[in-house]
Design an enzyme around this catalytic site. Sequence first.
Site, mmCIF file in Angstrom:
data_model
loop_
_atom_site.group_PDB
_atom_site.id
_atom_site.type_symbol
_atom_site.label_atom_id
_atom_site.label_comp_id
_atom_site.label_asym_id
_atom_site.label_seq_id
_atom_site.Cartn_x
_atom_site.Cartn_y
_atom_site.Cartn_z
ATOM 1 N N HIS A 38 -6.460 -3.028 -0.950
ATOM 2 C CA HIS A 38 -5.724 -3.955 -0.087
ATOM 3 C C HIS A 38 -6.551 -5.199 0.238
ATOM 4 C CE1 HIS A 38 -2.946 -5.253 3.107
ATOM 5 N NE2 HIS A 38 -4.049 -5.709 3.680
ATOM 6 N N ASP A 62 10.443 -6.283 -8.709
ATOM 7 C CA ASP A 62 10.781 -6.884 -7.417
ATOM 8 C C ASP A 62 12.191 -6.432 -7.017
ATOM 9 O OD1 ASP A 62 9.631 -9.695 -5.843
ATOM 10 O OD2 ASP A 62 11.662 -8.986 -5.403
ATOM 11 N N THR A 107 5.561 -13.511 2.105
ATOM 12 C CA THR A 107 6.218 -12.640 3.097
ATOM 13 C C THR A 107 5.584 -11.255 3.154
ATOM 14 O OG1 THR A 107 7.869 -11.934 1.481
ATOM 15 C CG2 THR A 107 8.445 -13.824 2.849
ATOM 16 N N HIS A 145 3.495 -12.588 -8.908
ATOM 17 C CA HIS A 145 4.842 -12.494 -9.477
ATOM 18 C C HIS A 145 4.763 -12.826 -10.967
ATOM 19 C CE1 HIS A 145 6.989 -12.803 -5.465
ATOM 20 N NE2 HIS A 145 5.826 -13.343 -5.137
ATOM 21 N N CYS A 180 0.847 -1.204 0.000
ATOM 22 C CA CYS A 180 0.000 0.000 0.000
ATOM 23 C C CYS A 180 0.879 1.249 0.000
ATOM 24 C CB CYS A 180 -0.938 0.016 1.200
ATOM 25 S SG CYS A 180 -2.358 -1.086 1.047
ATOM 26 N N HIS A 195 -0.408 -10.255 -4.195
ATOM 27 C CA HIS A 195 0.436 -9.878 -5.339
ATOM 28 C C HIS A 195 0.703 -11.090 -6.206
ATOM 29 C CE1 HIS A 195 3.022 -10.963 -1.944
ATOM 30 N NE2 HIS A 195 3.881 -11.434 -2.826
HETATM 31 P P1 5GP Z 1 6.168 -13.067 -1.407
HETATM 32 O O1 5GP Z 1 7.365 -13.723 -0.825
HETATM 33 O O2 5GP Z 1 5.270 -12.468 -0.340
HETATM 34 O O3 5GP Z 1 5.404 -13.907 -2.395
HETATM 35 O O4 5GP Z 1 6.712 -11.868 -2.304
HETATM 36 C C1 5GP Z 1 7.128 -10.649 -1.770
HETATM 37 C C2 5GP Z 1 8.116 -10.089 -2.756
HETATM 38 O O5 5GP Z 1 8.314 -8.720 -2.443
HETATM 39 C C3 5GP Z 1 9.495 -10.759 -2.703
HETATM 40 O O6 5GP Z 1 9.794 -11.321 -3.977
HETATM 41 C C4 5GP Z 1 10.440 -9.619 -2.325
HETATM 42 O O7 5GP Z 1 11.665 -9.701 -3.013
HETATM 43 C C5 5GP Z 1 9.650 -8.389 -2.705
HETATM 44 N N1 5GP Z 1 9.950 -7.209 -1.905
HETATM 45 C C6 5GP Z 1 10.137 -7.156 -0.552
HETATM 46 N N2 5GP Z 1 10.339 -5.876 -0.157
HETATM 47 C C7 5GP Z 1 10.253 -5.113 -1.298
HETATM 48 C C8 5GP Z 1 10.360 -3.708 -1.529
HETATM 49 O O8 5GP Z 1 10.556 -2.883 -0.624
HETATM 50 N N3 5GP Z 1 10.242 -3.279 -2.823
HETATM 51 C C9 5GP Z 1 10.013 -4.169 -3.863
HETATM 52 N N4 5GP Z 1 9.920 -3.646 -5.090
HETATM 53 N N5 5GP Z 1 9.906 -5.497 -3.659
HETATM 54 C C10 5GP Z 1 10.022 -5.963 -2.399
HETATM 55 ZN ZN ZN Z 2 -1.807 -3.272 1.251
#
Ligand code: 5GP
Ligand code: ZN
Length: 114
Positions: free
Chosen positions: A46, A30, A95, A102, A7, A100
């Site tokens: 959200h 990412d 995390t 990818h 957000c 989201h």
């Molecule tokens: P998840 O692990 O929740 O599926 O994906 C979260 C993604 O957010 C990860 O691939 C991580 O590299 C990315 N990420 C974490 N912090 C940031 C940030 O501050 N900026 C961007 N652009 N990506 C982030």
């Molecule tokens: Zn959010």
Amino acid sequence: MEDCLFCKIHKGEIPSTRVYEDENVIAFRDLYPQAKEHILFIHKRHTKNVNELVATDPSELSDVFLAIKKYTEDSKLTETGFRVVTNFGPDGGQTVFHTHFHLLGGQKLKGFGA
Ligand code: 5GP
Ligand code: ZN
């Protein structure tokens, strides 16, 4: 939502490299790319994960996938191929708790039988 990283990225409170935006969806690079092209697509509203998203407004899935369609066509990723992944919970490796998707591509991807 307050204290949600994505957000804050959406509102511009945390910088990101934005590659796509429309009325409903934004996409940005990412920070720790797992492939040559690694873009995150989020709906501006959200929700904490994909199950909450479909339970509350499933049309948002179309918003996100139409954005992915436009981006992959414009960037020509459709010519070489790509993968879309959403993680859920600890075993899925989620995390960040703003739904989201990818988008991975720009190279031959391993896994899933590849
Ligand atoms: P998840 O692990 O929740 O599926 O994906 C979260 C993604 O957010 C990860 O691939 C991580 O590299 C990315 N990420 C974490 N912090 C940031 C940030 O501050 N900026 C961007 N652009 N990506 C982030
Ligand atoms: Zn959010």
